[in-house]
Write an enzyme that holds these catalytic residues in place. Structure first.
Site, PDB file in Angstrom:
ATOM      1  N   HIS A  22       0.858  -1.186   0.000  1.00 54.80           N
ATOM      2  CA  HIS A  22       0.000   0.000   0.000  1.00 54.80           C
ATOM      3  C   HIS A  22       0.895   1.237   0.000  1.00 54.80           C
ATOM      4  O   HIS A  22       1.917   1.277   0.693  1.00 54.80           O
ATOM      5  CB  HIS A  22      -0.901  -0.020   1.239  1.00 54.80           C
ATOM      6  CG  HIS A  22      -1.889   1.088   1.286  1.00 54.80           C
ATOM      7  ND1 HIS A  22      -1.545   2.373   1.668  1.00 54.80           N
ATOM      8  CD2 HIS A  22      -3.223   1.126   1.006  1.00 54.80           C
ATOM      9  CE1 HIS A  22      -2.615   3.141   1.625  1.00 54.80           C
ATOM     10  NE2 HIS A  22      -3.646   2.407   1.218  1.00 54.80           N
ATOM     11  N   ASP A  24       0.888   4.203   1.374  1.00 59.15           N
ATOM     12  CA  ASP A  24       1.208   4.790   2.677  1.00 59.15           C
ATOM     13  C   ASP A  24       2.147   3.887   3.467  1.00 59.15           C
ATOM     14  O   ASP A  24       3.099   4.356   4.108  1.00 59.15           O
ATOM     15  CB  ASP A  24      -0.066   5.032   3.492  1.00 59.15           C
ATOM     16  CG  ASP A  24      -0.958   6.106   2.892  1.00 59.15           C
ATOM     17  OD1 ASP A  24      -0.416   7.028   2.256  1.00 59.15           O
ATOM     18  OD2 ASP A  24      -2.187   6.012   3.053  1.00 59.15           O
ATOM     19  N   LYS A  25       1.898   2.588   3.415  1.00 56.00           N
ATOM     20  CA  LYS A  25       2.757   1.652   4.139  1.00 56.00           C
ATOM     21  C   LYS A  25       4.142   1.552   3.508  1.00 56.00           C
ATOM     22  O   LYS A  25       5.136   1.325   4.204  1.00 56.00           O
ATOM     23  CB  LYS A  25       2.098   0.267   4.193  1.00 56.00           C
ATOM     24  CG  LYS A  25       1.218   0.069   5.395  1.00 56.00           C
ATOM     25  CD  LYS A  25       2.039  -0.138   6.646  1.00 56.00           C
ATOM     26  CE  LYS A  25       1.372   0.472   7.843  1.00 56.00           C
ATOM     27  NZ  LYS A  25       2.210   1.349   8.625  1.00 56.00           N
ATOM     28  N   GLU A  50      10.468  11.676   6.983  1.00 54.46           N
ATOM     29  CA  GLU A  50       9.167  11.539   6.334  1.00 54.46           C
ATOM     30  C   GLU A  50       9.373  11.191   4.863  1.00 54.46           C
ATOM     31  O   GLU A  50      10.333  11.656   4.230  1.00 54.46           O
ATOM     32  CB  GLU A  50       8.370  12.846   6.424  1.00 54.46           C
ATOM     33  CG  GLU A  50       8.371  13.499   7.787  1.00 54.46           C
ATOM     34  CD  GLU A  50       7.552  12.740   8.812  1.00 54.46           C
ATOM     35  OE1 GLU A  50       6.669  11.974   8.390  1.00 54.46           O
ATOM     36  OE2 GLU A  50       7.783  12.921  10.008  1.00 54.46           O
ATOM     37  N   GLU A  63      14.789  15.610   9.354  1.00 52.88           N
ATOM     38  CA  GLU A  63      15.914  16.133  10.125  1.00 52.88           C
ATOM     39  C   GLU A  63      16.668  14.959  10.722  1.00 52.88           C
ATOM     40  O   GLU A  63      16.060  14.091  11.358  1.00 52.88           O
ATOM     41  CB  GLU A  63      15.440  17.058  11.252  1.00 52.88           C
ATOM     42  CG  GLU A  63      14.648  18.272  10.778  1.00 52.88           C
ATOM     43  CD  GLU A  63      13.196  17.937  10.493  1.00 52.88           C
ATOM     44  OE1 GLU A  63      12.694  18.415   9.442  1.00 52.88           O
ATOM     45  OE2 GLU A  63      12.578  17.212  11.271  1.00 52.88           O
ATOM     46  N   LYS A 186      -5.693  -4.439   0.776  1.00 54.89           N
ATOM     47  CA  LYS A 186      -6.317  -4.059   2.047  1.00 54.89           C
ATOM     48  C   LYS A 186      -7.186  -5.199   2.555  1.00 54.89           C
ATOM     49  O   LYS A 186      -7.652  -6.039   1.788  1.00 54.89           O
ATOM     50  CB  LYS A 186      -7.220  -2.832   1.876  1.00 54.89           C
ATOM     51  CG  LYS A 186      -6.535  -1.522   1.576  1.00 54.89           C
ATOM     52  CD  LYS A 186      -7.562  -0.398   1.521  1.00 54.89           C
ATOM     53  CE  LYS A 186      -6.899   0.956   1.349  1.00 54.89           C
ATOM     54  NZ  LYS A 186      -7.896   2.057   1.356  1.00 54.89           N
ATOM     55  N   PHE A 251      -8.715  -4.345 -10.178  1.00 55.43           N
ATOM     56  CA  PHE A 251      -7.757  -3.617  -9.337  1.00 55.43           C
ATOM     57  C   PHE A 251      -6.355  -3.937  -9.857  1.00 55.43           C
ATOM     58  O   PHE A 251      -5.584  -4.630  -9.219  1.00 55.43           O
ATOM     59  CB  PHE A 251      -7.934  -4.039  -7.878  1.00 55.43           C
ATOM     60  CG  PHE A 251      -7.078  -3.296  -6.878  1.00 55.43           C
ATOM     61  CD1 PHE A 251      -6.261  -2.233  -7.236  1.00 55.43           C
ATOM     62  CD2 PHE A 251      -7.086  -3.681  -5.534  1.00 55.43           C
ATOM     63  CE1 PHE A 251      -5.489  -1.559  -6.303  1.00 55.43           C
ATOM     64  CE2 PHE A 251      -6.321  -3.014  -4.581  1.00 55.43           C
ATOM     65  CZ  PHE A 251      -5.514  -1.966  -4.968  1.00 55.43           C
ATOM     66  N   ASP A 259      -2.417   5.767  -6.209  1.00 51.66           N
ATOM     67  CA  ASP A 259      -2.703   6.704  -5.130  1.00 51.66           C
ATOM     68  C   ASP A 259      -1.386   7.172  -4.527  1.00 51.66           C
ATOM     69  O   ASP A 259      -0.455   6.381  -4.378  1.00 51.66           O
ATOM     70  CB  ASP A 259      -3.559   6.018  -4.054  1.00 51.66           C
ATOM     71  CG  ASP A 259      -4.205   6.993  -3.088  1.00 51.66           C
ATOM     72  OD1 ASP A 259      -4.086   8.214  -3.316  1.00 51.66           O
ATOM     73  OD2 ASP A 259      -4.827   6.542  -2.114  1.00 51.66           O
ATOM     74  N   ALA A 260      -1.315   8.444  -4.173  1.00 54.11           N
ATOM     75  CA  ALA A 260      -0.120   8.961  -3.511  1.00 54.11           C
ATOM     76  C   ALA A 260      -0.007   8.357  -2.113  1.00 54.11           C
ATOM     77  O   ALA A 260      -0.996   7.937  -1.515  1.00 54.11           O
ATOM     78  CB  ALA A 260      -0.175  10.482  -3.425  1.00 54.11           C
ATOM     79  N   ARG A 265       0.267   8.046   7.662  1.00 53.59           N
ATOM     80  CA  ARG A 265      -1.143   8.220   7.327  1.00 53.59           C
ATOM     81  C   ARG A 265      -1.974   6.994   7.680  1.00 53.59           C
ATOM     82  O   ARG A 265      -3.168   6.950   7.401  1.00 53.59           O
ATOM     83  CB  ARG A 265      -1.290   8.568   5.836  1.00 53.59           C
ATOM     84  CG  ARG A 265      -2.577   9.287   5.523  1.00 53.59           C
ATOM     85  CD  ARG A 265      -2.499  10.137   4.270  1.00 53.59           C
ATOM     86  NE  ARG A 265      -2.139   9.364   3.083  1.00 53.59           N
ATOM     87  CZ  ARG A 265      -2.017   9.932   1.870  1.00 53.59           C
ATOM     88  NH1 ARG A 265      -2.218  11.228   1.718  1.00 53.59           N
ATOM     89  NH2 ARG A 265      -1.679   9.185   0.834  1.00 53.59           N
ATOM     90  N   LYS A 266      -1.363   5.995   8.290  1.00 46.31           N
ATOM     91  CA  LYS A 266      -2.096   4.786   8.691  1.00 46.31           C
ATOM     92  C   LYS A 266      -1.880   4.519  10.183  1.00 46.31           C
ATOM     93  O   LYS A 266      -1.605   3.392  10.600  1.00 46.31           O
ATOM     94  CB  LYS A 266      -1.649   3.590   7.851  1.00 46.31           C
ATOM     95  CG  LYS A 266      -2.172   3.636   6.415  1.00 46.31           C
ATOM     96  CD  LYS A 266      -3.672   3.407   6.370  1.00 46.31           C
ATOM     97  CE  LYS A 266      -4.228   3.519   4.945  1.00 46.31           C
ATOM     98  NZ  LYS A 266      -4.337   4.911   4.490  1.00 46.31           N
ATOM     99  N   LYS A 286      10.823   7.884  13.274  1.00 47.08           N
ATOM    100  CA  LYS A 286      11.178   8.651  14.464  1.00 47.08           C
ATOM    101  C   LYS A 286      12.052   7.831  15.400  1.00 47.08           C
ATOM    102  O   LYS A 286      11.701   6.693  15.741  1.00 47.08           O
ATOM    103  CB  LYS A 286       9.919   9.099  15.210  1.00 47.08           C
ATOM    104  CG  LYS A 286       9.040  10.052  14.410  1.00 47.08           C
ATOM    105  CD  LYS A 286       7.776  10.413  15.172  1.00 47.08           C
ATOM    106  CE  LYS A 286       6.897  11.343  14.341  1.00 47.08           C
ATOM    107  NZ  LYS A 286       5.620  11.652  15.036  1.00 47.08           N
ATOM    108  N   LYS A 290      11.737  10.530  20.490  1.00 52.63           N
ATOM    109  CA  LYS A 290      10.407  11.061  20.200  1.00 52.63           C
ATOM    110  C   LYS A 290       9.384  10.222  20.959  1.00 52.63           C
ATOM    111  O   LYS A 290       9.167   9.053  20.643  1.00 52.63           O
ATOM    112  CB  LYS A 290      10.111  11.014  18.706  1.00 52.63           C
ATOM    113  CG  LYS A 290      10.709  12.151  17.891  1.00 52.63           C
ATOM    114  CD  LYS A 290      12.172  12.010  17.691  1.00 52.63           C
ATOM    115  CE  LYS A 290      12.715  13.028  16.694  1.00 52.63           C
ATOM    116  NZ  LYS A 290      14.196  12.943  16.587  1.00 52.63           N
ATOM    117  N   ASP A 292       6.317  10.256  20.847  1.00 51.50           N
ATOM    118  CA  ASP A 292       5.250   9.745  19.982  1.00 51.50           C
ATOM    119  C   ASP A 292       5.410   8.248  19.791  1.00 51.50           C
ATOM    120  O   ASP A 292       4.426   7.505  19.733  1.00 51.50           O
ATOM    121  CB  ASP A 292       5.317  10.406  18.597  1.00 51.50           C
ATOM    122  CG  ASP A 292       4.657  11.763  18.566  1.00 51.50           C
ATOM    123  OD1 ASP A 292       3.874  12.062  19.469  1.00 51.50           O
ATOM    124  OD2 ASP A 292       4.948  12.533  17.629  1.00 51.50           O
TER     125      ASP A 292
END
Length: 405
Positions: A22, A24-25, A50, A63, A186, A251, A259-260, A265-266, A286, A290, A292
């Site tokens: 995918h 995003d993945k 990123e 960074e 998916k 598909f 898709d970008a 985003r997941k 990260k 961090k 997060d």
């Protein structure tokens, strides 16, 4: 009236996962592969990486501060794309022809200063300071950990099955059992609950990229035989279970061509499938300063230990931090009415058995290692196929013995 899942006769809950192909993945995996490469060179590297992608292009920004070593970022990007399976130009996206743009700068000196020397350490300049107090949180924010007793890995059943379906689709593609599959895909699983307990699988949705000359019937047959029947527990499916296999039809166009993609985003796929709340921060790319990432991992270990120690059937932990401050601002426990002892007593157990300062988390979980790429697809939690330190529940027996005595 407030909804209580333990009192509801029947309700439905759905979670989704995505395959490693995918878009995003794909970006998450590249971000974490870059992170692992920098940490392999310098365990103290500061990394915030990123990635975005579209047709024929990968863009890497972020960074990074590293004191030793060298990392060939474009090579890591291409190797990750190749490993995922974008190896054929016919897919419209492949590791050889994709353009790679890199724009990486040093970590802000202002941020680095607050992380390197915490507020606690700065306020005790000329006195002995606990070395684990020295590291400040890399940002402000809230992190959430969750566990429940629905599965052996103490994860919600819906996200657990969705991850397993996606991983199985990738496995049968890579091992040649279903060779006409392509990397993007998916899964979505809806579970019917009765009074807070999983009753049955209500609906399964599978969408997978495929070669152009394969019929819908062949796709459905292969996914039922090689994926669905191998993953879903027979005790949870019945004649009324609904299946949607490639419900949109054809598909063929998938991945970054269709898709970008973007790192982070997941985040619900990465965590608990929407069953628990989310602090908002992404994990991939990260380094562990961090919070997060590191504090979310620690919160998972705390929640999992609470459930494993039979203090509650479900536990959600929220931690909050201030940038440059070592100690958490707050620690919150929610057990959704399933607690066996008062929540106040559970918080006391957490405070006595877990040190949730960033320096302590990094030390206790041994996070300055290149262990992150393996988490960037199929979830960061409940991974019985991986040896992840935040899944360790050795403290559960100690806590159980303490409560009993």
């Amino acid at each position: 009236m407030t909804f209580s899942f333990t009192e509801s006769e029947s309700y439905l809950y759905t979670s989704e996962s995505v395959t490693e192909g995918h878009p995003d993945k794909l970006c998450d995996q590249i971000s974490d592969a870059i992170l692992d490469a920098f940490i392999s060179q310098d365990p103290n590297a500061r990394v915030a990486c990123e990635v975005s992608t579209t047709t024929g292009l990968i863009v890497v920004i972020g960074e990074v501060t590293i004191n030793k070593g060298y990392v060939d970022v474009p090579e890591i990007v291409r190797n990750t794309i190749k490993k995922i399976g974008y190896t054929n130009p016919e897919f419209g996206f492949d590791y050889k022809s994709t353009g790679v743009l890199v724009s990486i700068d040093k970590q802000s000196e202002d941020i680095a200063g607050g992380v390197d020397v915490s507020l606690e350490a700065r306020s005790q300049e000329n006195t002995a300071t606990d070395p684990l107090d020295t590291l400040g949180a890399g940002d402000q924010g809230m992190m959430v950990g969750f566990a429940c007793n629905e599965t052996p890995e103490l994860m919600p059943l819906s996200i657990s099955l969705a991850h397993k379906l996606c991983k199985k689709m990738s496995d049968v593609r890579k091992n040649g059992n279903v060779p006409f599959l392509r990397p993007d895909g998916k899964a979505q699983v809806t579970i019917e609950y009765s009074r807070g307990k999983p009753k049955r699988v209500h609906t399964v949705v599978l969408s997978t990229q495929h070669d152009p000359d394969v019929s819908q019937d062949k796709i459905e047959t292969a996914l039922f035989e090689k994926v669905v029947n191998e993953v879903l527990p027979k005790t949870l499916i019945d004649d009324d279970t609904i299946y949607h296999i490639n419900p949109s039809g054809r598909f063929v166009i998938g991945g970054p061509v269709g898709d970008a993609g973007l790192t982070g985003r997941k985040i619900i796929v990465d965590t608990y499938g929407g069953v628990a709340r989310h602090g908002g921060g992404a994990f991939s790319g990260k380094d562990p300063t961090k919070v997060d990432r590191s504090a979310a991992y620690a919160a998972r270990q705390v929640a999992k230990t609470i459930v494993a120690a039979n203090l509650a059937d479900r536990a959600e932990i929220q931690l909050s931090y201030a940038i440059g401050v070592s100690k958490p601002i707050s620690i919150s426990v929610e057990t959704f009415g399933t607690n066996k002892i008062p929540d106040e007593q559970i918080i006391d157990v957490v405070n006595r058995h877990f040190d949730l300062r960033p320096g302590a988390i990094i030390n206790d979980l041994n996070l300055k290692r290149p262990i992150y790429s393996q988490t960037a697809a199929y979830g960061h939690f409940g991974r019985s196929d991986l040896d992840l330190p935040w899944e360790n529940i050795d403290k559960a027996k100690i806590i159980m013995d303490e409560i009993l005595n």
